[in-house]
Motif scaffolding. Sequence first.
Motif, PDB file in Angstrom:
ATOM      1  N   PHE A1118      17.857 -29.675  -6.886  1.00  0.00           N
ATOM      2  CA  PHE A1118      18.933 -28.963  -6.491  1.00  0.00           C
ATOM      3  C   PHE A1118      18.778 -28.607  -5.005  1.00  0.00           C
ATOM      4  CE2 PHE A1118      20.205 -24.457  -5.485  1.00  0.00           C
ATOM      5  CZ  PHE A1118      21.443 -24.484  -5.995  1.00  0.00           C
ATOM      6  N   GLN A1119      20.038 -28.391  -4.415  1.00  0.00           N
ATOM      7  CA  GLN A1119      20.017 -27.965  -2.973  1.00  0.00           C
ATOM      8  C   GLN A1119      21.122 -26.864  -2.545  1.00  0.00           C
ATOM      9  OE1 GLN A1119      20.587 -30.989  -0.010  1.00  0.00           O
ATOM     10  NE2 GLN A1119      21.887 -32.268  -1.333  1.00  0.00           N
ATOM     11  N   ASN A1120      20.832 -26.129  -1.774  1.00  0.00           N
ATOM     12  CA  ASN A1120      22.170 -25.312  -1.316  1.00  0.00           C
ATOM     13  C   ASN A1120      21.769 -24.976   0.006  1.00  0.00           C
ATOM     14  OD1 ASN A1120      24.084 -23.265  -1.383  1.00  0.00           O
ATOM     15  ND2 ASN A1120      22.818 -21.532  -2.184  1.00  0.00           N
ATOM     16  N   THR A1121      22.911 -24.844   0.896  1.00  0.00           N
ATOM     17  CA  THR A1121      22.772 -24.663   2.479  1.00  0.00           C
ATOM     18  C   THR A1121      23.343 -23.210   2.582  1.00  0.00           C
ATOM     19  OG1 THR A1121      23.609 -27.116   2.761  1.00  0.00           O
ATOM     20  CG2 THR A1121      23.956 -25.372   4.513  1.00  0.00           C
ATOM     21  N   LEU A1122      22.325 -22.597   3.222  1.00  0.00           N
ATOM     22  CA  LEU A1122      22.355 -21.174   3.794  1.00  0.00           C
ATOM     23  C   LEU A1122      22.685 -21.185   5.269  1.00  0.00           C
ATOM     24  CD1 LEU A1122      19.618 -19.689   1.666  1.00  0.00           C
ATOM     25  CD2 LEU A1122      21.782 -19.895   1.151  1.00  0.00           C
ATOM     26  N   SER A1123      23.344 -19.888   5.644  1.00  0.00           N
ATOM     27  CA  SER A1123      23.876 -19.796   7.122  1.00  0.00           C
ATOM     28  C   SER A1123      22.645 -19.227   7.715  1.00  0.00           C
ATOM     29  CB  SER A1123      24.707 -18.519   7.046  1.00  0.00           C
ATOM     30  OG  SER A1123      24.610 -17.497   6.470  1.00  0.00           O
ATOM     31  N   GLY A1124      21.730 -20.019   8.056  1.00  0.00           N
ATOM     32  CA  GLY A1124      20.390 -19.402   8.618  1.00  0.00           C
ATOM     33  C   GLY A1124      19.336 -20.288   8.194  1.00  0.00           C
ATOM     34  N   ALA A1125      18.476 -20.265   9.120  1.00  0.00           N
ATOM     35  CA  ALA A1125      16.977 -20.873   8.736  1.00  0.00           C
ATOM     36  C   ALA A1125      16.411 -20.275   7.537  1.00  0.00           C
ATOM     37  CB  ALA A1125      16.054 -21.089   9.841  1.00  0.00           C
ATOM     38  N   VAL A1126      15.836 -20.965   6.599  1.00  0.00           N
ATOM     39  CA  VAL A1126      15.036 -20.281   5.253  1.00  0.00           C
ATOM     40  C   VAL A1126      13.740 -20.216   5.799  1.00  0.00           C
ATOM     41  CG1 VAL A1126      14.809 -20.386   3.080  1.00  0.00           C
ATOM     42  CG2 VAL A1126      16.790 -21.085   3.746  1.00  0.00           C
ATOM     43  N   LEU A1127      13.144 -18.870   6.255  1.00  0.00           N
ATOM     44  CA  LEU A1127      11.825 -19.046   6.772  1.00  0.00           C
ATOM     45  C   LEU A1127      10.800 -18.407   5.775  1.00  0.00           C
ATOM     46  CD1 LEU A1127      12.818 -16.844  10.041  1.00  0.00           C
ATOM     47  CD2 LEU A1127      12.281 -19.498   9.621  1.00  0.00           C
ATOM     48  N   SER A1128      11.329 -17.851   4.417  1.00  0.00           N
ATOM     49  CA  SER A1128      10.305 -17.611   3.501  1.00  0.00           C
ATOM     50  C   SER A1128      10.797 -17.576   2.163  1.00  0.00           C
ATOM     51  CB  SER A1128       9.605 -16.176   3.917  1.00  0.00           C
ATOM     52  OG  SER A1128      10.616 -15.238   4.085  1.00  0.00           O
ATOM     53  N   VAL A1129      10.124 -17.911   1.147  1.00  0.00           N
ATOM     54  CA  VAL A1129      10.664 -17.919  -0.282  1.00  0.00           C
ATOM     55  C   VAL A1129       9.323 -17.382  -0.984  1.00  0.00           C
ATOM     56  CG1 VAL A1129      12.318 -19.749   0.080  1.00  0.00           C
ATOM     57  CG2 VAL A1129       9.947 -20.364  -0.742  1.00  0.00           C
ATOM     58  N   CYS A1130       9.753 -16.809  -2.216  1.00  0.00           N
ATOM     59  CA  CYS A1130       8.690 -16.164  -3.077  1.00  0.00           C
ATOM     60  C   CYS A1130       9.387 -16.081  -4.545  1.00  0.00           C
ATOM     61  CB  CYS A1130       7.985 -14.908  -2.333  1.00  0.00           C
ATOM     62  SG  CYS A1130       6.667 -14.322  -3.438  1.00  0.00           S
ATOM     63  N   PRO A1131       8.580 -16.511  -5.405  1.00  0.00           N
ATOM     64  CA  PRO A1131       8.973 -16.115  -6.916  1.00  0.00           C
ATOM     65  C   PRO A1131       8.800 -14.819  -7.369  1.00  0.00           C
ATOM     66  CG  PRO A1131       6.509 -17.024  -6.884  1.00  0.00           C
ATOM     67  CD  PRO A1131       7.249 -17.162  -5.763  1.00  0.00           C
ATOM     68  N   TYR A1132       9.719 -14.251  -8.102  1.00  0.00           N
ATOM     69  CA  TYR A1132      10.085 -12.860  -8.447  1.00  0.00           C
ATOM     70  C   TYR A1132      10.126 -12.737  -9.909  1.00  0.00           C
ATOM     71  CZ  TYR A1132      11.817  -8.132  -8.358  1.00  0.00           C
ATOM     72  OH  TYR A1132      12.085  -6.843  -8.436  1.00  0.00           O
ATOM     73  N   LEU A1133       9.523 -11.865 -10.768  1.00  0.00           N
ATOM     74  CA  LEU A1133       9.586 -11.467 -12.127  1.00  0.00           C
ATOM     75  C   LEU A1133       9.724 -12.799 -12.911  1.00  0.00           C
ATOM     76  CD1 LEU A1133      11.880  -8.535 -12.000  1.00  0.00           C
ATOM     77  CD2 LEU A1133       9.430  -8.442 -12.291  1.00  0.00           C
ATOM     78  N   ASP A1134       9.379 -14.005 -12.727  1.00  0.00           N
ATOM     79  CA  ASP A1134       9.389 -15.200 -13.445  1.00  0.00           C
ATOM     80  C   ASP A1134      10.718 -15.840 -13.774  1.00  0.00           C
ATOM     81  OD1 ASP A1134       6.478 -15.216 -13.525  1.00  0.00           O
ATOM     82  OD2 ASP A1134       6.306 -13.956 -15.338  1.00  0.00           O
ATOM     83  N   ARG A1135      11.407 -15.228 -13.155  1.00  0.00           N
ATOM     84  CA  ARG A1135      12.980 -15.822 -13.349  1.00  0.00           C
ATOM     85  C   ARG A1135      13.841 -15.704 -12.137  1.00  0.00           C
ATOM     86  NH1 ARG A1135      12.197 -11.210 -16.314  1.00  0.00           N
ATOM     87  NH2 ARG A1135      13.372  -9.303 -15.910  1.00  0.00           N
ATOM     88  N   TYR A1136      13.386 -15.335 -11.029  1.00  0.00           N
ATOM     89  CA  TYR A1136      14.255 -15.164  -9.809  1.00  0.00           C
ATOM     90  C   TYR A1136      13.214 -15.835  -8.618  1.00  0.00           C
ATOM     91  CZ  TYR A1136      16.666 -11.526 -12.280  1.00  0.00           C
ATOM     92  OH  TYR A1136      17.423 -10.917 -13.353  1.00  0.00           O
ATOM     93  N   VAL A1137      14.171 -16.066  -7.546  1.00  0.00           N
ATOM     94  CA  VAL A1137      13.371 -16.399  -6.319  1.00  0.00           C
ATOM     95  C   VAL A1137      13.972 -15.570  -5.368  1.00  0.00           C
ATOM     96  CG1 VAL A1137      13.418 -18.498  -4.447  1.00  0.00           C
ATOM     97  CG2 VAL A1137      13.244 -19.001  -7.162  1.00  0.00           C
ATOM     98  N   VAL A1138      13.140 -15.069  -4.435  1.00  0.00           N
ATOM     99  CA  VAL A1138      13.455 -14.265  -3.321  1.00  0.00           C
ATOM    100  C   VAL A1138      13.457 -15.242  -2.043  1.00  0.00           C
ATOM    101  CG1 VAL A1138      13.111 -12.031  -2.190  1.00  0.00           C
ATOM    102  CG2 VAL A1138      12.833 -12.349  -4.553  1.00  0.00           C
ATOM    103  N   ALA A1139      14.506 -15.123  -1.170  1.00  0.00           N
ATOM    104  CA  ALA A1139      14.305 -15.991  -0.110  1.00  0.00           C
ATOM    105  C   ALA A1139      15.081 -15.221   1.186  1.00  0.00           C
ATOM    106  CB  ALA A1139      15.172 -17.188  -0.258  1.00  0.00           C
ATOM    107  N   SER A1140      14.617 -15.392   2.464  1.00  0.00           N
ATOM    108  CA  SER A1140      14.928 -14.939   3.432  1.00  0.00           C
ATOM    109  C   SER A1140      15.601 -15.953   4.391  1.00  0.00           C
ATOM    110  CB  SER A1140      14.103 -14.100   4.209  1.00  0.00           C
ATOM    111  OG  SER A1140      12.945 -15.148   4.732  1.00  0.00           O
ATOM    112  N   ALA A1141      16.998 -15.492   5.075  1.00  0.00           N
ATOM    113  CA  ALA A1141      17.562 -16.488   5.885  1.00  0.00           C
ATOM    114  C   ALA A1141      18.162 -15.587   6.965  1.00  0.00           C
ATOM    115  CB  ALA A1141      18.343 -17.424   5.223  1.00  0.00           C
TER     116      ALA A1141
END
Length: 1435
Positions: A1118-1141
Amino acid sequence: MEEELPAGSQSRPQATVGGIHYLAKCVLRGSAVLQAVQGHLRSPSSIDVVFGKETSLELVVVGEDGIVQSICEQSVFGTIKDLAILRWNEKFREAMPQEQGKDLLVVLSDSGKLSFLTFCLEMHRFFAMTHIELSKPGNSRHQLGRMLAVHPEGSFVAVSAYEDRFALFSLSKSAGSNVVGEKIFYPPENEGEMSTTRDTSMTSIRGTIWSMSFISNGTGHLSMEGYDPVLAIIMHRKVSAMNDLILFGCNSRTHTIHFLSRFSEPGPLALSISAVPHLSGFAFLFRIGDVLLMDLRDPENICCIHRINLNLPSVIEERNSIEESCRGLDVDDEGMFNVAACALLELRDSADYMVKDDDPMNIDSGIGKGNLNHKHVCSWSWEPGESMSSRLIFCLDTGELYIIEINFETEGVRVNLSDCLYKGLPCKALLWVNGGSIAGLVEMGDGMVLKLEHGRLLYRSPIQNIAPILDLSVADYHDEKQDQMFACCGMSPEGSLRIIRSGISVEKLLRTGPIYQGVTGTWTLRMKESDSYHSFLVLSFVEETRVLSVGLSFIDVSDAIGFQSDVCTLACGMVADGLLVQIHRTGVRLCLPTTFAHTEGVPLSAPICTYWYPDNVTISVGAIGCNLIIVATSNPCFLYILGVRSLSAYHYEIFEIQHVRLQHEVSCISIPRGHVNHELLASEVRLAHKDHKASLSSKVEISKLFVIGTHKPSVEILSFSSEGAIRVLAIGSISINNILGSPISGCIPEDVRLVSIDRPYVLSGLRNGMLLRFEWPAISTFSQSEQSRQSQFSGSCSREVENSPLKTMSTYSLGKMMENTEKPMPVLLQLIAIRRIGITPVFLVSLHDSLDADIIILSDRPWLLHSARHSLAYTSLSFQSATHVTPVCSVDCPKGILFVAENCLHLVEMVHSKRLNVQKFPIGGTPRKVLYHGESKTLLVMRTGLTDTACSSDICRVDPLSGTLLSKFKCEPGETAKCMQIVRVGNEQVLVVGTSQSAGRTIMPSGEAEGLVSRTVSSHLSFPLLAAKNAFSHLCTCAKGRLIVLSLDSAQSSSEGSSLIYCSTLNPSSRVGSPFGEIVGYATEQLSSSSLCSSPNDTCCEGIQLEEMGAVQLRLIFQNTLSGAVLSVCPYLDRYVVASAGNIVRYHFQDVRCRENFNLNLKLFVFGFVNDNPQRLRRFASARTRFTITCLKTHFTRIAIGDCRDGILFYSYHEELKKLELLYSDPVQRLVADCALMDCDTAVVSERRGNISVLSCTNNLEVSESPEKNLVLNCSFYMGETVMSIQKASFSYKLPVDDVLNGCDGAEVVLESAYNSVVASTLLGSVWILIPITSEEHELLEAVQGRLAVHPLTAPVLGNDHKEFRGRGLPMGVPTILDGDMLAQFLELTSMQQEAVLASSGLQSTRPSTSDSHDLFISVNRVVRLLERVHCALN
């Protein structure tokens, strides 16, 4: 330099909440060496080298072989600015008889003091003789404390500031303890009065001081006029476009400093200057592109007499490719650390930083490549010793090393420049050591020791440098509570993975010369069974055998022993008192040594020998036991059991007891020695019935038990009776498959051992580097038919056993077998543990003869296996790679261990202290992030800065045992991986990666996120505002990034067009010798090709065969293009992904008043996998932030983000509303490097300025309360280093007995406190651990720390105020975290010294005390017990 506190840091005092207390301890000190000096520090005859590591001092010695050995390392509780050696001169230091002939170490630090240190042999550390106050702590650019220079005769010391000021300190000639006499400042302190005079020589010259050196006058006219000494300074004056060479003279009559002359000519920029020793009045001026030999004997007529052009092509082949130049410029930058630390922080060249308008946070682009047309000298060193000629070795920023030789002849000065002698990495510092060795210290890679031989520089050994550590992962590799740290170290092209593990220190007692080439085996022998000490050391070579007497000196006694000297010995040992046996290819030799070899020998002139030879076969392996000799042959395969009997006085015979033909060749034999517990062995295999009393001793003589390894492959326990019948008691089949189910080759046993503690088990070391543990099954149940059961044992090595009938039994045991059958059924041993510990064959050497002895495991590196531990528990020995090892017990060294390494014999002894050992895997590029994948037991590494033209960044999978690259996923051209995390989706684990597809800067100087900006400059704005904003921007192109999901499965094949690439090695071009060498201390551990496996079934020389790990893929799903560099990611509650861009959409300045209209799109995203499908990732929520997010962590429902301006922020996600809500924010502004959430309410945060802080939120937050600055700063700690990575880890400082004493509740507290520990890594290469402690323990240790900080034996050696240093940058009222390094000094004191420390006064607490506990009596035993627990846990 002084550091300004962040805005708002002094706004209000912060109170401690919740009783959160931590203790910080450095478990691995920084390895980045910034200064190196040499002197006679321990004694007048010792040749000692001191490494300045910014926050610590290390004393080392360089051996004749080039090996650097650490003597001691000492934390200074401050920041070292510069250091130098003050040579002994009886004219100035005759009043100090206790320092007769010893040099002093002179140090400048941020304490604002000039420190004179001496080394104390009794305390094994440096102590301060005196401190000279220069300025207030911190060293601003106008205060003294930046640079040092020492007069060659040891009569003066010069100290400079960054700008404008310097001072001279003369050494005292009067009696007393004062080292310094006169203090002469420039400009003088009464400069206002002096400026009214017309004496131009007293006019102050101001500017930035780049370099300075004393110039020896000899008998010149300057000395006759009273100007002694003369100081040459390279200065950049603010009114000048060039750097000037300025001479200052100190008038010995008026005690004033006068300006003498200035040399300045158009041309290259002058960088530094160095006086020529033994040649008065001459100095080298180092400039960009050339080196000038200056004649300074007449200040009125300064001239250049020789010029050396540096822009010559190198003709020597470089050893390691390098793309970036070494730092050659030191500049002052107000509000920053010193340039070395700043350069490490930015991971770039500080000289380039001065001249390039580039992103200060950009560490991914190819920067610092240097100008190949204008080389410059970045380090140099003079040859030590007295000589008529002077030789200088220097390193260019291209890594080239040259030597200049200067001779003074009748016709003038002659200068000879050598050809390029060596090319490698640019050196931050060079040190020419006595004996012809040159130590080169590299800033972001391993240094090296070179040897000057016959006009050539030859590589001898590495000097370990793991700085900078950009990321760290802590993992319990085999789930045995033996944590290892996997670190990303270095920078392209010398990036590497380092495995940091707990190790056992060894004390090196003796080392011979490199005269033992081709050793094939080592053994130590006793003369009698009852002897307490070994008598002989046997060394076997390819075609020779030598026997040495045991002691601190080894004497050859081969002729008096009787061993055949012209053969290669396969095995040897004592078969009975006074009888020694040698086994070689063609036979067995029994010897009676003479009294010359041992006092208990035969009183004859020559030893007595007896022989036994097999018939027309060659012996392959053998072993000697008590009255027992066993040998095996190959082609045909026979096993011989031999005995020894006496015929008459001094005459013995070797006779054959039994022999049997084997189905499989024997690879190794082991005969247990020492006491064997018969009942213990029987209990392992008796039936489950309680009334069963079967005993193995009634049927089997354990003294006739032995273990073999076969080429089947298998391990088998056999015995023989008095009648000679050989019986198989137990079989352990070796069949190991990889994750795809394919068998792994090379599983032939190389060595076997029977171990018996609380239960017996069998250890086997294999030829492919694996270690196995077999155990007896308590009860084994069979449901197979008679034929299938028979087939299980048909593979036994003995033909006799192969055809024996096996009776049908529902359960069986060895005891039952012994009772009821004449042809007993062998026990099937259970394989319970498998470990790969190397790539070379594994040898097992017991420390003594008993079955419960700990065992040294020797493969690529030595390990100590703890026999009493369950499964396989072993610890790294702090010794270099060795080929052979044997225990040595003598009167002088009762617990000695003899290693054979680098053709030398090393006698060492294990000591109680532990240390961290570091193993290196060259990986290429710059490793940014490392994760440990527990299911596959592999490492996932994110790399940038690759030299591949099609890909500069990738994600690779690495085997942590060999460093083999198993697979990798390439990013697209121009794309850089920024972050990654392992996320569980249902029952599957995937890797989520964030990238940047922009080549621009990651973080703008203002703190906003990256964007491609078209710059225009307006004349209406002032320069300071331009510097702050960097440029005007009218239009910004949006940057992009990808969020990628990679599968971590073990698919058989990759899809077409996948970015997956399989590799057998990481960096072939950088491999020298072998890439699997481990560095312990400073000893080399590179493997020679001859030590690797050569059998076709063994592992290849490049590491583990890929078949062992299987075809593990990193597959894009899977891949998804975001409007900005993705600088950090982290799993959350075993079913989510938190990312910053984020990116800057529009940035516009409208008028002269600089009003800003800009639209920021800095976002925090929450993604989720739909129906636990990793191929369906959907965005659920997003939130805007003001500044770029630098780190992101989660804990249950809490989300913590750290940014580059607002510090740490706490968010919560509402699943029903699909909304992110800001709950708490940082009370101060900080540039967050990393953070760790200890629980939902507490975070540990590191910032780039060197602080690490613990913040928490209150539990009574009302819904209407604003989240602005509502986090509470509980405690903080100034490390003096920038922490780049923080990991939550488990380290308990409680001993196991505490659980028993405290009961169940106590044990639960231990588990909770252990899980809340923190591991932090820094840019200087150090590793810190923070462990939580109770309020009572904190109160006790705080009182002890306060006393230690002011006691003369333990106070900071450079004169720092410990409270001020560790609390630097903190708001008033905030307590500091306890300093474990300061407290650890308490354990190094004697009991009387400990009592004196605790009885001392002058305690200054780090926070207001509410009790009088500091005045109460403190028990020494209580403090020692608590500190030993902490020390034991952290080591």
